[in-house]
Scaffold this active site. Structure first.
Site, PDB file in Angstrom:
ATOM      1  N   TYR A 156       0.946  -1.091  -0.032  1.00 22.27           N
ATOM      2  CA  TYR A 156      -0.013  -0.044  -0.045  1.00 22.27           C
ATOM      3  C   TYR A 156       0.926   1.092   0.284  1.00 22.27           C
ATOM      4  O   TYR A 156       1.456   1.741   1.038  1.00 22.27           O
ATOM      5  CB  TYR A 156      -0.895  -0.033   1.108  1.00 22.27           C
ATOM      6  CG  TYR A 156      -1.629   1.368   1.497  1.00 22.27           C
ATOM      7  CD1 TYR A 156      -2.461   1.811   0.293  1.00 22.27           C
ATOM      8  CD2 TYR A 156      -1.717   2.196   2.535  1.00 22.27           C
ATOM      9  CE1 TYR A 156      -3.257   3.185   0.310  1.00 22.27           C
ATOM     10  CE2 TYR A 156      -2.556   3.138   2.741  1.00 22.27           C
ATOM     11  CZ  TYR A 156      -3.252   3.547   1.666  1.00 22.27           C
ATOM     12  OH  TYR A 156      -4.066   4.837   1.876  1.00 22.27           O
ATOM     13  N   ASP A 195      -2.261  -1.118  -4.018  1.00 19.98           N
ATOM     14  CA  ASP A 195      -2.755   0.280  -4.219  1.00 19.98           C
ATOM     15  C   ASP A 195      -1.368   1.048  -4.395  1.00 19.98           C
ATOM     16  O   ASP A 195      -0.788   1.254  -3.410  1.00 19.98           O
ATOM     17  CB  ASP A 195      -3.586   0.568  -3.105  1.00 19.98           C
ATOM     18  CG  ASP A 195      -4.037   1.862  -3.512  1.00 19.98           C
ATOM     19  OD1 ASP A 195      -3.755   2.579  -4.487  1.00 19.98           O
ATOM     20  OD2 ASP A 195      -4.744   2.497  -2.680  1.00 19.98           O
ATOM     21  N   HIS A 313     -12.451   1.797  -3.575  1.00 25.30           N
ATOM     22  CA  HIS A 313     -11.813   1.020  -4.799  1.00 25.30           C
ATOM     23  C   HIS A 313     -12.642  -0.279  -5.113  1.00 25.30           C
ATOM     24  O   HIS A 313     -13.610  -0.829  -4.291  1.00 25.30           O
ATOM     25  CB  HIS A 313     -10.498   0.521  -4.136  1.00 25.30           C
ATOM     26  CG  HIS A 313      -9.632   1.773  -3.742  1.00 25.30           C
ATOM     27  ND1 HIS A 313      -8.607   1.854  -4.518  1.00 25.30           N
ATOM     28  CD2 HIS A 313      -9.810   2.693  -2.998  1.00 25.30           C
ATOM     29  CE1 HIS A 313      -7.688   2.997  -4.100  1.00 25.30           C
ATOM     30  NE2 HIS A 313      -8.373   3.506  -3.127  1.00 25.30           N
TER      31      HIS A 313
END
Length: 652
Positions: A156, A195, A313
């Protein structure tokens, strides 16, 4: 059977359960089955170590590895769930730099023996920033798992919120780039997903021309930003402006979604929730599934799941075929995704067990170790008892069972015996009577087995019976029915219970007990309440003339007062309750909302932008923004209706 890897920024590990289809069955196992995934990589779990719960860790059939923030509460966090029936990692680490330590150890991952570490750790020369390596891994942003087939990195990446985080973000990107390139240089295959918070090219975001115009930036300047330049240098086919950076001359990973959908427009994975931009698909693609060249041909599909709600998302997945090419031959994917000896020729040789958990597995945390889910405790089938039945009295050569003995023991424990009575049995007599009945009890019921094994000298009357005896003797009440179920606790107690002397053995009890039993069975004297006789006309006494005259005078006075009160109220107005209610409803009723150009009700919002209008409420069209990212006229998306609440009079 194929193997699917799914990455999803959930924006809070329990956040999806507020949406369909996860709301119906709020379990992680049901969520993973709906995703049809075998490895699930989650970002932004937003929990700390103390927030872990059974349903997060003890997921039936799944193992899990967490990287949680050390200091910040409700921030970032990465978790990787693996389906035990399909895959099992052989090594697991937390962090991108390798400076963290395994649980219950003071040795860093990078300092472990070579056969125990994954490797590829960034060197000091590859990290140009002054950010401490321990600080980079303190926010819970990376989990690394190694399978026999490849190394899986779930990340992330920090976002660009303000200028204070720019240096930290660049340092994390440099560490991630160095780790991936070092692993590839070691000859290991790499699968990077998560991500990344990076828009790769102009196809991966909506409204880019308007954004460049607003920020006074050219397209080349847009691709030259450090984060975007890093991603395009790492990925095959990336657009790099100018010469590549030193050490990043060759790409090492493939963008799988673009390999399967090279020219697909609107393939976005993130939308801004505050603008309700998801229905109009005004978003960006910042979630990726990337792989090295050696395993690129293993994948048969990669796509986004934009229809699954639960976060700002959407999930992104990549699917590996059931058989893959390795060293010139086709092998089942399960054979190279598990430790050696667990699968052979696609057939399972042994089942996954707790011994296969790695030290970083959440199942080995102290409060979850060797435990199962609470649901499993209730739904698990009972195993049949293997305790042999008690031997019959004939086989043991003992006397036959006499039910009167048990009745006698039970009754003697329940009958209240006055302490001052001279004819009460002595403790020795009671003890001997209880002892003689113990063998009969042990022959028929396995429950008092432990008491039967004890010697006669060590047997003592149970304390509960003694307490009940004292309590009942003080209250002068007979023995009540025993509580066999929980419902019996809530049933009202009977005021007086009568003792049935039938089951008592007549040849064993004493005259004192017979007298007590007789006294208990007799009804206790109570005060009799006399019933009121029915009304009789003859019962009315005759009034004398004085009393009758007083009643007539009081009735006349009451009537005169009532008449005067009515005359007084004649002049006052009378209010209609229906009309009164309608007037209050008009005054306190709900304000009428204005209509937009589509004829729909507007939504009320409050200005949060600093300035003279901060805090003012206004009305605008409730529809989402269209693909253009701006208000439109004559379309199905958000129109240009805008009204200040202070300018609206509340009338249509």
């Amino acid at each position: 059977m194929v193997l699917r890897i799914t990455t999803w920024n959930v924006n809070g590990i329990r956040n999806p359960f507020s949406y369909e289809p996860w709301r119906k069955n709020r379990t992680f196992q049901a969520m993973f089955d709906t995703l049809e995934a075998d490895i699930v990589v989650m970002q932004e779990t937003k929990i700390q170590r103390k927030d872990l719960r059974d349903d997060m860790v003890l997921v039936p059939g799944w193992d899990v590895y967490f990287s949680l923030p050390k200091y910040k509460k409700g921030y970032s966090g990465v978790a990787i769930y693996t389906r035990s029936s399909k895959c099992c990692p052989i090594k697991a680490e937390e962090g991108i730099t390798g400076v963290l330590c395994p649980p219950n150890s003071s040795t860093k991952f990078r300092d472990l023996p070579t056969d125990q570490q994954i490797g590829g750790y960034p060197t000091p020369g590859q990290l140009s920033s002054d950010i401490d390596e321990a600080q980079l891994d303190s926010e819970g942003r990376c989990v690394v798992l190694e399978f026999p087939a490849f190394v899986l990195i779930g990340v992330y990446s920090p976002a660009t919120r303000d200028e204070t985080r720019t240096e930290f973000r660049q340092a994390f990107i440099d560490a991630m780039d160095a780790r991936v390139r070092n692993l590839v240089a070691m000859g290991k295959e790499v699968f990077l997903c998560g991500d990344l918070n990076i828009i790769r090219n102009e196809m991966d975001t909506a409204g880019l021309p308007e954004r460049l115009k607003k920020e006074a930036m050219t397209l080349d300047g847009f691709f030259s930003t450090p984060s975007r330049r890093f991603l395009n240098q790492m990925v095959f086919g990336g657009r790099v402006i100018g010469e590549p950076d030193e050490g990043r001359e060759k790409p090492v990973l493939w963008d799988l979604c673009r390999e399967f959908h090279p020219r697909r427009p609107g393939m976005y994975t993130c939308w801004e929730t505050r603008k309700n931009a998801r229905p109009g698909n005004f978003g960006s693609r910042i979630d990726y599934v990337l792989c090295s060249s050696g395993i690129k041909d293993w994948f048969i599909d990669a796509n986004i799941q934009e229809g699954l709600l639960g976060s700002d998302h959407c999930p992104v997945y990549a699917t590996i075929g059931d058989t893959v090419s390795k060293d010139g031959s086709r092998v089942p994917i399960t054979e190279i995704m598990n430790p050696e000896g667990m699968f052979k020729d696609g057939q399972r040789q042994r089942e996954w067990s707790q011994k296969d958990c790695l030290p970083t597995s959440a199942k080995l945390i102290q409060e979850f170790d060797r435990r199962q889910s609470i649901k499993d405790m209730f739904f698990k089938k009972r195993t049949p008892s293997t305790t042999p039945k008690a031997a019959t009295p004939a086989a043991e050569g003992q006397d036959a069972f006499d039910p009167a003995n048990i009745s006698f023991v039970t009754s003697t424990a329940a009958v209240p015996v006055p302490e001052t009575a001279s004819f009460a049995p002595s403790p020795k007599q009671s003890l001997s009577q209880s002892t003689t009945t113990e063998p009969a009890l042990s022959q028929t019921s396995p429950l008092p087995k432990r008491r039967a094994e004890q010697s006669a000298s060590s047997i003592r009357p149970p304390k509960k019976a003694k307490m009940a005896l004292t309590k009942q003797s003080s209250s002068k009440a007979g023995p009540g029915p025993s509580q066999s179920t929980l419902i019996g606790f809530f049933k009202p107690k009977t005021s007086t219970a009568t003792l049935d002397p039938a089951p008592i053995n007549e040849g064993t009890h004493s005259p004192a007990m017979t007298a007590d039993t007789t006294r208990l069975n007799e009804p206790s004297p109570t005060k009799e309440s006399k019933a009121k006789p029915p009304f009789q006309p003859d019962d009315i006494e005759e009034w004398d003339e004085d009393t009758l005259e007083q009643h007539k005078t009081s009735a006349t006075t009451h009537k005169a007062g009532h008449t005067a009160k009515e005359d007084e109220n004649k002049g006052k107005p009378v209010f209609d309750p229906i009309q009164n209610k309608e007037s209050w409803s008009k005054l306190l009723g709900k304000r009428v909302v204005p209509k937009c150009e589509h004829g729909d009700d507007c939504q009320s919002l409050v200005t949060k932008k600093p300035g003279i209008n901060c805090g003012r409420s206004f009305y605008m069209c409730a529809r989402p923004l269209g693909p253009s990212g701006d208000k439109e006229t004559g379309t199905e998306f958000r129109c240009k209706t805008f009204i200040w609440s202070s300018d609206w009079n509340g009338r249509p």
